[in-house]
Design a protein around this motif. Structure first.
Motif, PDB file in Angstrom:
ATOM      1  N   ASP A   1       0.662  -1.019  -0.304  1.00  0.00           N
ATOM      2  CA  ASP A   1       0.128   0.385   0.165  1.00  0.00           C
ATOM      3  C   ASP A   1       0.814   0.933   0.329  1.00  0.00           C
ATOM      4  N   SER A   2       2.250   1.384   0.484  1.00  0.00           N
ATOM      5  CA  SER A   2       2.841   2.538   0.535  1.00  0.00           C
ATOM      6  C   SER A   2       3.276   2.346  -0.870  1.00  0.00           C
ATOM      7  N   ILE A   3       3.347   1.273  -0.896  1.00  0.00           N
ATOM      8  CA  ILE A   3       4.723   2.122  -2.518  1.00  0.00           C
ATOM      9  C   ILE A   3       3.975   2.102  -3.177  1.00  0.00           C
ATOM     10  N   ILE A   4       2.201   1.350  -3.448  1.00  0.00           N
ATOM     11  CA  ILE A   4       0.919   2.108  -4.416  1.00  0.00           C
ATOM     12  C   ILE A   4       0.990   3.567  -4.131  1.00  0.00           C
ATOM     13  N   GLU A   5       1.282   4.059  -2.570  1.00  0.00           N
ATOM     14  CA  GLU A   5       0.822   5.969  -2.706  1.00  0.00           C
ATOM     15  C   GLU A   5       1.716   6.155  -3.405  1.00  0.00           C
ATOM     16  N   GLN A   6       2.896   5.600  -3.355  1.00  0.00           N
ATOM     17  CA  GLN A   6       4.449   6.524  -3.745  1.00  0.00           C
ATOM     18  C   GLN A   6       4.141   6.704  -5.245  1.00  0.00           C
ATOM     19  N   MET A   7       3.480   5.673  -5.829  1.00  0.00           N
ATOM     20  CA  MET A   7       3.800   5.950  -7.801  1.00  0.00           C
ATOM     21  C   MET A   7       2.272   6.905  -7.500  1.00  0.00           C
ATOM     22  N   GLY A   8       1.791   6.302  -6.986  1.00  0.00           N
ATOM     23  CA  GLY A   8       0.610   7.454  -6.961  1.00  0.00           C
ATOM     24  C   GLY A   8       1.264   8.983  -7.231  1.00  0.00           C
ATOM     25  N   ARG A   9       2.037   9.339  -5.758  1.00  0.00           N
ATOM     26  CA  ARG A   9       2.243  10.792  -5.794  1.00  0.00           C
ATOM     27  C   ARG A   9       3.153  11.285  -7.413  1.00  0.00           C
ATOM     28  N   LEU A  10       4.651   9.948  -7.290  1.00  0.00           N
ATOM     29  CA  LEU A  10       5.017  10.225  -8.275  1.00  0.00           C
ATOM     30  C   LEU A  10       4.007  10.180 -10.293  1.00  0.00           C
ATOM     31  N   GLN A  11       2.549   9.545 -10.294  1.00  0.00           N
ATOM     32  CA  GLN A  11       1.943   9.581 -10.907  1.00  0.00           C
ATOM     33  C   GLN A  11       1.583  11.321 -11.244  1.00  0.00           C
ATOM     34  N   GLN A  12       1.442  11.176 -10.054  1.00  0.00           N
ATOM     35  CA  GLN A  12       0.694  13.328  -9.924  1.00  0.00           C
ATOM     36  C   GLN A  12       1.855  14.184 -10.613  1.00  0.00           C
ATOM     37  N   LEU A  13       2.920  13.773  -9.685  1.00  0.00           N
ATOM     38  CA  LEU A  13       4.139  15.194 -10.382  1.00  0.00           C
ATOM     39  C   LEU A  13       4.404  14.790 -11.550  1.00  0.00           C
ATOM     40  N   HIS A  14       3.853  13.393 -12.138  1.00  0.00           N
ATOM     41  CA  HIS A  14       4.787  13.443 -13.607  1.00  0.00           C
ATOM     42  C   HIS A  14       2.898  14.691 -13.949  1.00  0.00           C
ATOM     43  N   GLU A  15       2.132  13.701 -14.073  1.00  0.00           N
ATOM     44  CA  GLU A  15       1.190  14.572 -14.817  1.00  0.00           C
ATOM     45  C   GLU A  15       0.918  16.012 -14.662  1.00  0.00           C
ATOM     46  N   SER A  16       1.881  16.128 -13.462  1.00  0.00           N
ATOM     47  CA  SER A  16       1.635  18.219 -13.100  1.00  0.00           C
ATOM     48  C   SER A  16       2.920  18.563 -14.469  1.00  0.00           C
ATOM     49  N   LEU A  17       3.714  17.668 -14.795  1.00  0.00           N
ATOM     50  CA  LEU A  17       5.062  18.222 -15.254  1.00  0.00           C
ATOM     51  C   LEU A  17       4.465  18.080 -16.697  1.00  0.00           C
ATOM     52  N   LEU A  18       3.658  17.193 -16.962  1.00  0.00           N
ATOM     53  CA  LEU A  18       3.272  16.958 -18.434  1.00  0.00           C
ATOM     54  C   LEU A  18       2.499  17.983 -18.909  1.00  0.00           C
ATOM     55  N   ALA A  19       0.954  18.886 -18.151  1.00  0.00           N
ATOM     56  CA  ALA A  19       1.450  19.899 -18.071  1.00  0.00           C
ATOM     57  C   ALA A  19       1.518  20.877 -18.211  1.00  0.00           C
ATOM     58  N   LEU A  20       2.732  21.151 -17.799  1.00  0.00           N
ATOM     59  CA  LEU A  20       4.051  21.908 -18.059  1.00  0.00           C
ATOM     60  C   LEU A  20       4.627  21.513 -18.980  1.00  0.00           C
ATOM     61  N   SER A  21       4.485  20.590 -19.499  1.00  0.00           N
ATOM     62  CA  SER A  21       5.349  21.099 -21.142  1.00  0.00           C
ATOM     63  C   SER A  21       4.474  20.884 -22.109  1.00  0.00           C
ATOM     64  N   MET A  22       2.735  21.164 -21.761  1.00  0.00           N
ATOM     65  CA  MET A  22       2.344  21.452 -23.133  1.00  0.00           C
ATOM     66  C   MET A  22       1.403  23.233 -22.714  1.00  0.00           C
TER      67      MET A  22
ATOM     68  N   VAL B   1      11.903  27.600 -14.420  1.00  0.00           N
ATOM     69  CA  VAL B   1      12.118  27.151 -13.516  1.00  0.00           C
ATOM     70  C   VAL B   1      10.944  25.580 -12.713  1.00  0.00           C
ATOM     71  N   GLN B   2       9.727  25.848 -12.795  1.00  0.00           N
ATOM     72  CA  GLN B   2       8.622  24.968 -12.772  1.00  0.00           C
ATOM     73  C   GLN B   2       9.487  24.014 -12.923  1.00  0.00           C
ATOM     74  N   GLU B   3       9.097  23.612 -14.054  1.00  0.00           N
ATOM     75  CA  GLU B   3      10.022  21.867 -13.904  1.00  0.00           C
ATOM     76  C   GLU B   3      11.045  21.838 -13.336  1.00  0.00           C
ATOM     77  N   ARG B   4      12.308  22.640 -13.247  1.00  0.00           N
ATOM     78  CA  ARG B   4      13.332  21.953 -12.059  1.00  0.00           C
ATOM     79  C   ARG B   4      12.512  21.698 -10.608  1.00  0.00           C
ATOM     80  N   LYS B   5      11.515  22.463 -10.604  1.00  0.00           N
ATOM     81  CA  LYS B   5      11.370  22.199  -9.444  1.00  0.00           C
ATOM     82  C   LYS B   5      10.240  20.862  -9.129  1.00  0.00           C
ATOM     83  N   HIS B   6       9.589  20.661 -10.315  1.00  0.00           N
ATOM     84  CA  HIS B   6       9.092  18.931 -10.153  1.00  0.00           C
ATOM     85  C   HIS B   6      10.184  18.380 -10.529  1.00  0.00           C
TER      86      HIS B   6
END
Length: 163
Positions: free
Chosen positions: A6-27, A46-51
């Motif tokens: 469960d904790s690993i799945i939760e961390q993967m979910g956070r990684l997915q959210q960060l990557h989705e946000s990074l995708l929005a920045l990329s667009m 700068v925002q990408e670097r923080k992500h």
């Protein structure tokens, strides 16, 4: 410390959210590159670097969690990859881990495709700038004020070199 799937799945979910946000920045970066807004591009970078820093932090946590899980599961060696974990985990945990993994992979594929587009737009922009500079810079043979005794090598600035 016992680490659950469960904790690993939760961390993967956070990684997915960060990557989705990074995708929005990329667009957004794609639109900025198309409209040639250099100041906005700096802000996006700068925002990408923080992500990326956030992604690295969560990824380190995920790796530590998988290493701890592997130790409690009796697996030898380094922290296993999610693919290796899927071979060992069974039942509902396996299904949930597989779903998290698949969703994460899809976001990564979209992000990669978007970044390839951005790289191509950047390359084309640099080619346009180089061509424009070449057109604006007069050649030495076309200058009337140059005397014929000033032959020799043509001096070129750093900006004239090919990248």
């Amino acid at each position: 410390m016992t680490v659950t799937i469960d904790s690993i799945i939760e961390q993967m979910g956070r990684l997915q959210q960060l990557h989705e946000s990074l995708l929005a920045l990329s667009m957004r970066k794609t639109e900025i590159l198309k409209s040639n807004e250099t100041e906005a591009l700096q802000d996006i970078l700068v925002q990408e670097r923080k992500h990326v820093q956030g992604i690295n932090t969560v990824e380190k946590q995920r790796m530590a969690s998988t290493a701890a899980w592997a130790e409690t599961a009796g697996l030898a060696g380094e922290a296993p990859t999610v693919s290796e974990m899927l071979e060992v985990v069974e039942g509902q945990e396996r299904e949930r881990l597989q779903e998290a993994y698949d969703a994460f992979i899809l976001v990564l594929a979209d992000l990669k495709q978007q970044e390839v587009l951005n790289a191509e737009l950047t390359k084309q922009s640099l080619q346009f700038i180089t061509m424009s500079l070449d057109m604006l810079q007069p050649s030495l043979t076309n200058m009337n004020y140059c005397t014929s005794s000033q032959g020799g090598e043509q001096k070129r600035s750093v900006f004239d070199s090919k990248a």
